[in-house]
Design a protein around this motif. Structure first.
Motif, PDB file in Angstrom:
ATOM      1  N   ARG A  53     -18.433 -40.012  17.646  1.00 48.97           N
ATOM      2  CA  ARG A  53     -19.326 -38.871  17.461  1.00 48.97           C
ATOM      3  C   ARG A  53     -20.501 -39.307  16.595  1.00 48.97           C
ATOM      4  O   ARG A  53     -20.355 -40.160  15.720  1.00 48.97           O
ATOM      5  CB  ARG A  53     -18.606 -37.704  16.751  1.00 48.97           C
ATOM      6  CG  ARG A  53     -17.254 -37.295  17.325  1.00 48.97           C
ATOM      7  CD  ARG A  53     -17.366 -36.524  18.616  1.00 48.97           C
ATOM      8  NE  ARG A  53     -18.184 -35.343  18.554  1.00 48.97           N
ATOM      9  CZ  ARG A  53     -17.725 -34.129  18.216  1.00 48.97           C
ATOM     10  NH1 ARG A  53     -16.455 -33.965  17.886  1.00 48.97           N
ATOM     11  NH2 ARG A  53     -18.547 -33.082  18.213  1.00 48.97           N
ATOM     12  N   PHE A  55     -23.693 -37.534  14.249  1.00 48.83           N
ATOM     13  CA  PHE A  55     -24.209 -36.293  13.676  1.00 48.83           C
ATOM     14  C   PHE A  55     -25.467 -36.585  12.871  1.00 48.83           C
ATOM     15  O   PHE A  55     -25.476 -37.445  11.989  1.00 48.83           O
ATOM     16  CB  PHE A  55     -23.161 -35.649  12.760  1.00 48.83           C
ATOM     17  CG  PHE A  55     -21.819 -35.450  13.424  1.00 48.83           C
ATOM     18  CD1 PHE A  55     -21.587 -34.360  14.249  1.00 48.83           C
ATOM     19  CD2 PHE A  55     -20.801 -36.375  13.242  1.00 48.83           C
ATOM     20  CE1 PHE A  55     -20.352 -34.181  14.866  1.00 48.83           C
ATOM     21  CE2 PHE A  55     -19.566 -36.206  13.846  1.00 48.83           C
ATOM     22  CZ  PHE A  55     -19.342 -35.105  14.661  1.00 48.83           C
ATOM     23  N   ASN A  59     -27.221 -31.426  14.543  1.00 47.85           N
ATOM     24  CA  ASN A  59     -25.817 -31.070  14.787  1.00 47.85           C
ATOM     25  C   ASN A  59     -24.912 -31.386  13.602  1.00 47.85           C
ATOM     26  O   ASN A  59     -23.698 -31.465  13.745  1.00 47.85           O
ATOM     27  CB  ASN A  59     -25.286 -31.761  16.046  1.00 47.85           C
ATOM     28  CG  ASN A  59     -25.193 -33.282  15.896  1.00 47.85           C
ATOM     29  OD1 ASN A  59     -25.819 -33.867  15.013  1.00 47.85           O
ATOM     30  ND2 ASN A  59     -24.424 -33.922  16.765  1.00 47.85           N
ATOM     31  N   ILE A  62     -21.758 -29.357  12.799  1.00 47.32           N
ATOM     32  CA  ILE A  62     -20.494 -29.616  13.500  1.00 47.32           C
ATOM     33  C   ILE A  62     -19.612 -30.537  12.670  1.00 47.32           C
ATOM     34  O   ILE A  62     -18.409 -30.311  12.536  1.00 47.32           O
ATOM     35  CB  ILE A  62     -20.758 -30.230  14.895  1.00 47.32           C
ATOM     36  CG1 ILE A  62     -21.562 -29.254  15.755  1.00 47.32           C
ATOM     37  CG2 ILE A  62     -19.448 -30.590  15.577  1.00 47.32           C
ATOM     38  CD1 ILE A  62     -21.988 -29.824  17.088  1.00 47.32           C
ATOM     39  N   SER A  65     -18.145 -28.557   9.826  1.00 42.52           N
ATOM     40  CA  SER A  65     -17.010 -27.748  10.254  1.00 42.52           C
ATOM     41  C   SER A  65     -15.751 -28.601  10.401  1.00 42.52           C
ATOM     42  O   SER A  65     -14.664 -28.200   9.976  1.00 42.52           O
ATOM     43  CB  SER A  65     -17.331 -27.054  11.582  1.00 42.52           C
ATOM     44  OG  SER A  65     -16.235 -26.290  12.023  1.00 42.52           O
ATOM     45  N   LEU A  66     -15.902 -29.792  10.994  1.00 36.42           N
ATOM     46  CA  LEU A  66     -14.759 -30.699  11.142  1.00 36.42           C
ATOM     47  C   LEU A  66     -14.201 -31.099   9.785  1.00 36.42           C
ATOM     48  O   LEU A  66     -12.981 -31.099   9.562  1.00 36.42           O
ATOM     49  CB  LEU A  66     -15.175 -31.949  11.915  1.00 36.42           C
ATOM     50  CG  LEU A  66     -15.411 -31.809  13.406  1.00 36.42           C
ATOM     51  CD1 LEU A  66     -16.030 -33.085  13.965  1.00 36.42           C
ATOM     52  CD2 LEU A  66     -14.104 -31.504  14.129  1.00 36.42           C
TER      53      LEU A  66
END
Length: 201
Positions: A53, A55, A59, A62, A65-66
């Protein structure tokens, strides 16, 4: 067990006493100026999705949040000493009870008492047992560059090179962590006769 292996890069360069500042490059005030460093990117490997991923500004929420709300182990290399402070300065909290810092655990496995270490001790340990040294001795792979170059890549708009470098660090960290998960000791780059046994999370 679900886990997220992550690494960050910063926007602003850290001034080094041994080197002159580069014209046109923005700098923070030093290695403790986490607010001034700025967060350029976070790269990660998500075990639930079995994929990497990336970031950045658009974004980053996200990743937040993770990190803050998902029940995943958060794995890094020196994350408790560096990455998580930069993240905190950007408003992202890494819960301490879900943090797994490979570098600190490697140092502890050598018998070092981290609470008694001076700044010079930390610098020496980082050289002897840094990510590049650990990856080289365990897998024959070195870091693809130096972290101090990442802010230059960011400021010059070389985002592909920046993310490629960061993702390679994530890969090396992931390989070390998964070796620990298999119950295997890590090769000791200083003394091959004394493998490093890290505790399982």
């Amino acid at each position: 067990m679900d886990y997220l292996v992550y690494d960050i890069e910063i926007k602003n360069a850290v001034p080094l006493e041994t080197e002159e500042r580069i014209e046109g490059i923005a700098y923070c005030e030093g290695w403790k100026d986490f607010q001034g460093m700025g967060l350029a990117c976070v790269c990660a490997f998500d075990s639930r999705l079995q994929r990497e991923r990336v970031f950045m500004g658009d974004n980053l929420i996200i990743f937040q949040s993770l990190a803050e709300h998902c029940n995943m182990l958060l794995v890094g290399f020196s994350n408790s000493l560096f990455d998580d402070h930069v993240l905190a300065a950007s408003g992202i909290t890494i819960p301490a009870h879900r943090r797994y810092d490979l570098q600190c655990l490697i140092w502890e496995a050598t018998g070092v008492n981290l609470s008694l270490c001076s700044e010079a001790d930390f610098h020496k340990l980082h050289q002897l047992y840094g990510l590049s040294a650990m990856a080289q001795y365990n897998f024959g792979v070195k870091k693809s560059g130096k972290g101090v170059m990442a802010p230059l890549l960011y400021q010059r708009g070389h985002y592909g090179s920046l993310l490629d470098y960061c993702l390679h660090d994530v890969l090396m960290t992931r390989r070390l962590f998964e070796k620990v998960l298999r119950g295997e000791p890590l090769e000791n780059p200083v003394d091959r006769d004394k493998p490093l046994h890290l505790p399982l999370p």
